[in-house]
Scaffold this motif. Structure first.
Motif, short mmCIF file in Angstrom:
data_model
loop_
_atom_site.label_atom_id
_atom_site.label_comp_id
_atom_site.label_asym_id
_atom_site.label_seq_id
_atom_site.Cartn_x
_atom_site.Cartn_y
_atom_site.Cartn_z
N ALA A 1 0.83 -1.20 0.00
CA ALA A 1 0.00 0.00 0.00
C ALA A 1 0.87 1.25 0.00
CB ALA A 1 -0.92 0.01 1.21
N GLY A 2 0.36 2.32 -0.57
CA GLY A 2 1.09 3.58 -0.58
C GLY A 2 2.22 3.57 -1.58
N THR A 3 3.30 4.22 -1.22
CA THR A 3 4.44 4.34 -2.13
C THR A 3 5.48 3.25 -1.92
OG1 THR A 3 5.59 5.85 -0.63
CG2 THR A 3 4.12 6.83 -2.26
N GLU A 4 5.26 2.41 -0.92
CA GLU A 4 6.27 1.39 -0.60
C GLU A 4 6.20 0.23 -1.59
OE1 GLU A 4 8.45 2.08 1.58
OE2 GLU A 4 7.42 3.88 2.25
N GLN A 5 7.27 -0.59 -1.58
CA GLN A 5 7.31 -1.79 -2.39
C GLN A 5 7.56 -2.99 -1.48
OE1 GLN A 5 10.04 -1.31 -5.63
NE2 GLN A 5 8.93 0.42 -6.49
N ALA A 6 7.04 -4.13 -1.87
CA ALA A 6 7.08 -5.32 -1.03
C ALA A 6 8.48 -5.93 -1.02
CB ALA A 6 6.07 -6.35 -1.52
N ASP A 7 8.88 -6.38 0.16
CA ASP A 7 10.14 -7.10 0.31
C ASP A 7 9.95 -8.56 -0.10
OD1 ASP A 7 12.93 -7.43 1.53
OD2 ASP A 7 11.75 -8.87 2.68
N GLN A 8 11.03 -9.20 -0.47
CA GLN A 8 10.95 -10.55 -1.02
C GLN A 8 10.84 -11.67 0.00
OE1 GLN A 8 13.85 -9.02 -0.56
NE2 GLN A 8 15.45 -10.51 -0.03
N PHE B 1 2.76 -9.75 4.27
CA PHE B 1 4.13 -9.68 3.76
C PHE B 1 4.87 -8.52 4.43
CE2 PHE B 1 1.37 -7.32 0.89
CZ PHE B 1 2.00 -6.09 0.78
N TRP B 2 6.15 -8.41 4.13
CA TRP B 2 7.01 -7.39 4.74
C TRP B 2 7.30 -6.26 3.77
CZ3 TRP B 2 7.94 -7.25 9.76
CH2 TRP B 2 7.86 -8.44 10.50
N VAL B 3 7.49 -5.09 4.35
CA VAL B 3 8.05 -3.94 3.65
C VAL B 3 9.24 -3.47 4.48
CG1 VAL B 3 7.69 -1.53 2.99
CG2 VAL B 3 5.87 -3.21 2.62
N ALA C 1 -7.98 -8.90 -3.54
CA ALA C 1 -8.90 -8.51 -4.61
C ALA C 1 -8.95 -7.00 -4.81
CB ALA C 1 -10.30 -9.04 -4.32
N THR C 2 -8.87 -6.24 -3.71
CA THR C 2 -9.06 -4.79 -3.81
C THR C 2 -7.78 -3.98 -3.64
OG1 THR C 2 -9.50 -4.54 -1.44
CG2 THR C 2 -11.38 -5.08 -2.87
N GLY C 3 -6.74 -4.60 -3.06
CA GLY C 3 -5.52 -3.86 -2.77
C GLY C 3 -5.61 -3.01 -1.52
N LYS C 4 -6.72 -3.11 -0.79
CA LYS C 4 -6.91 -2.29 0.42
C LYS C 4 -6.05 -2.81 1.56
CE LYS C 4 -10.46 -0.85 3.74
NZ LYS C 4 -11.89 -0.96 4.12
N LYS C 5 -5.40 -1.90 2.29
CA LYS C 5 -4.61 -2.28 3.46
C LYS C 5 -5.53 -2.50 4.64
CE LYS C 5 -1.98 0.78 5.53
NZ LYS C 5 -0.84 1.70 5.78
N ASP D 1 13.14 -0.07 8.94
CA ASP D 1 12.05 -0.55 9.78
C ASP D 1 11.38 -1.74 9.11
OD1 ASP D 1 10.39 -0.63 11.92
OD2 ASP D 1 9.36 1.27 11.52
N GLY D 2 11.09 -2.77 9.90
CA GLY D 2 10.36 -3.92 9.39
C GLY D 2 8.87 -3.70 9.53
N VAL D 3 8.16 -3.66 8.42
CA VAL D 3 6.73 -3.33 8.42
C VAL D 3 5.94 -4.49 7.85
CG1 VAL D 3 4.97 -1.71 7.64
CG2 VAL D 3 7.30 -0.90 8.10
N ILE D 4 5.01 -5.03 8.65
CA ILE D 4 4.06 -6.01 8.12
C ILE D 4 2.88 -5.25 7.52
CG2 ILE D 4 2.46 -7.89 8.65
CD1 ILE D 4 4.20 -8.55 11.09
N GLN D 5 2.51 -5.63 6.30
CA GLN D 5 1.26 -5.16 5.74
C GLN D 5 0.35 -6.35 5.46
OE1 GLN D 5 1.50 -2.55 2.36
NE2 GLN D 5 2.39 -0.87 3.54
N GLU D 6 -0.93 -6.19 5.75
CA GLU D 6 -1.93 -7.16 5.33
C GLU D 6 -2.83 -6.47 4.32
OE1 GLU D 6 -5.26 -10.34 7.01
OE2 GLU D 6 -4.36 -8.87 8.37
#
Length: 502
Positions: A159-166, A179-181, A211-215, A202-207
């Motif tokens: 979500a936002g401007t961040e990109q997902a970590d592998q 997943f992590w950012v 289907a919608t991309g909503k955080k 910083d280690g950030v969990i996003q859920e």
């Protein structure tokens, strides 16, 4: 894993052939599908005549033949400076089942595995670029979901401007993705002797709702875990303003009670987190453990923390990283008593060669109580019985690595046609047939004739012998076609009719 600028051979799918491209850390690829695109052919002899574009696909060597193993294929993401990059599925003999080259430019694939989305099996993997400081891999990318036909369903983005970590992505029963950012934030590091205007990873969990991309949920390590818990040295000297990767999150998942469980490599700690409040329920391991960890369970620089079916926990204990704490890495299983705040060692799983993997690695339970281990930086994998004995072992070329390795059952039905290669030898036509991703092919049949619509000259069959099967057609007919057959003789797919050129 740290990726440097290099040149690698880049191939694509279909029966066409790849050329040479440059590899460099760069932007994310544009949104793409999971299908292949043909390009021009090379002069070198191919490894597979039906798929000459795969001539640098790394070989997988089996060193301990399958003996009493669970059914399934092996899932890898090979990475080297001289081969193709992309998700790879092989069988228990090491023969390729499916491969997809990741998009150009500068993209790698990580963590190919089978998951379930909307109650259907899917393949998931991460695509992006990897950098980092201190030899630790930090990803900027997104996750791909593909169906049984290898068609891309969607991509999961942060979500936002961040990109997902592998490092990890788990699809939950609610069809969300955890997943992590890795978020670089301004941070005063003067308490550690660093700059007041320093930077912290910083280690950030996003859920995210897929289907919608909503955080739906977010959790930040810096809100709950202090820098004093880290075993990683901060960057110094000319590098002191680079992000300090004090936490280095590398796995996220769900416990049986629905709580989030995570691993942080640089604190030598695994954590249980309340999924609603974000509160840390407990720490296990490291400098501030809430548990008395028994000596045989103690771990360091670990990966892939999971709860097993019987309620115990398992992880890949690297035992090595910035420092070397153990002579060899292992998979370790232990019980956690939340009432007495103690752990109990259950079992460990070792490679026959006592490998030490300073980075990466995976450890997963199998359906029969055995376990499958991916040895990370050491390009090996092993399948173990419940008592720890090895029943299957293999490896990629030793200049490769695969962040994780898994075993799972998978049925694939590719949407394209089988691929066909022909060459004349001794007055006969040698037919080379393959079908990238097809898992139900049992036999191949070649038919020939004078025209594409008049293939009545004869036919010959051959049992499938791996990724590519060869058949001999007597003489030199005008056209040849290959048919893929299942175990009952049903035609699953037919190649194009190819003219024979002497």
């Amino acid at each position: 894993m740290s990726i440097s600028r290099r040149n690698v051979l880049l191939g694509v799918g279909g029966a066409a052939v790849a050329g040479v491209g440059g590899y460099a850390l760069g932007r994310l690829p544009d949104r793409d599908t999971a299908r292949d695109e043909p390009v021009a052919a090379p002069a070198a002899d191919p490894k597979y005549r039906s798929r000459p574009d795969l001539r640098t696909l790394p070989d997988v060597t089996i060193t301990t033949a399958a003996n009493g193993t669970v059914a399934g294929s092996i899932f890898l993401t090979p990475a080297s400076g001289t081969g193709l990059w992309g998700p790879l599925v092989v069988d228990e003999k090491g023969s390729p089942v499916w491969f997809k080259k990741v998009p150009d430019p500068a993209t790698v694939a990580i963590d190919l595995k089978v998951q379930r989305y909307r109650n259907q099996p899917v393949l998931t993997w991460w695509e992006g670029t990897i950098g980092g400081t201190g030899g630790q891999g930090v990803g900027q990318g997104e996750f791909v979901l593909a169906d049984r036909s290898y068609r891309e369903i969607t991509r999961v983005r942060a979500a936002g401007t961040e990109q997902a970590d592998q490092h990890d992505m788990v699809i939950t029963p609610q069809n969300t993705a955890l997943f992590w950012v890795y978020d670089p934030i301004p941070y005063d590091l003067s308490a550690l002797g660093g700059p007041a205007d320093g930077v912290l990873h910083d280690g950030v969990i996003q859920e995210i709702d897929i289907a919608t991309g909503k955080k739906i949920f977010e959790w930040r390590a810096s809100d709950h875990v202090g820098l004093d818990e880290s075993y990683a040295p901060r960057p110094v000297g000319e590098s002191e303003h680079l992000p300090y990767d004090y936490f280095h999150a590398n796995s996220v998942g769900l416990a049986a009670d629905g709580a989030i469980i995570i691993s942080a490599r640089h604190t030598w700690t695994v954590y249980k987190i309340d999924r609603r409040s974000g509160k840390v329920v407990w720490r296990l391991g490291g400098k501030k453990s809430d548990f008395e960890v028994d000596e045989r369970t103690k771990f360091s620089w670990q990966h892939d923390f999971r709860q097993r079916r019987d309620g115990s926990y398992g992880l890949f204990d690297n035992g090595a990283g910035v420092t070397k704490e153990k002579e060899y890495s292992r998979g370790v299983v232990f019980k956690v008593d939340e009432a007495s705040r103690k752990t109990t060692f259950v079992a460990e799983f070792l490679h026959p060669d006592r490998l030490s993997a300073p980075t990466q690695g995976s450890f997963r339970e199998l359906a029969d109580g055995g376990s499958f281990v991916g040895w990370g930086q050491m390009p090996h994998f092993t399948e173990h019985n419940a008592d720890g004995t090895v029943r299957l072992a293999g490896h990629l070329p030793l200049d490769n690595q695969s962040y994780r390795a898994y075993k799972a059952e998978w049925t694939g039905t590719p949407p394209d046609q089988p691929a066909l290669g022909l060459h004349v030898d001794g007055g006969n036509v040698i037919v080379s047939a393959s079908w990238n991703g097809a898992t139900r092919v049992s036999r191949w049949r070649a038919r020939w004739g004078t025209q594409p619509g008049a293939l009545s000259g004869g036919e010959v069959e051959q049992a499938r012998t791996g990724f590519e099967t060869t058949l001999t057609v007597p003489g030199t007919p005008e056209y040849v076609v290959a048919e893929a057959l299942d175990a009952d003789g049903k035609v699953l797919g037919v190649s194009s009719a190819i003219p024979v050129r002497v």
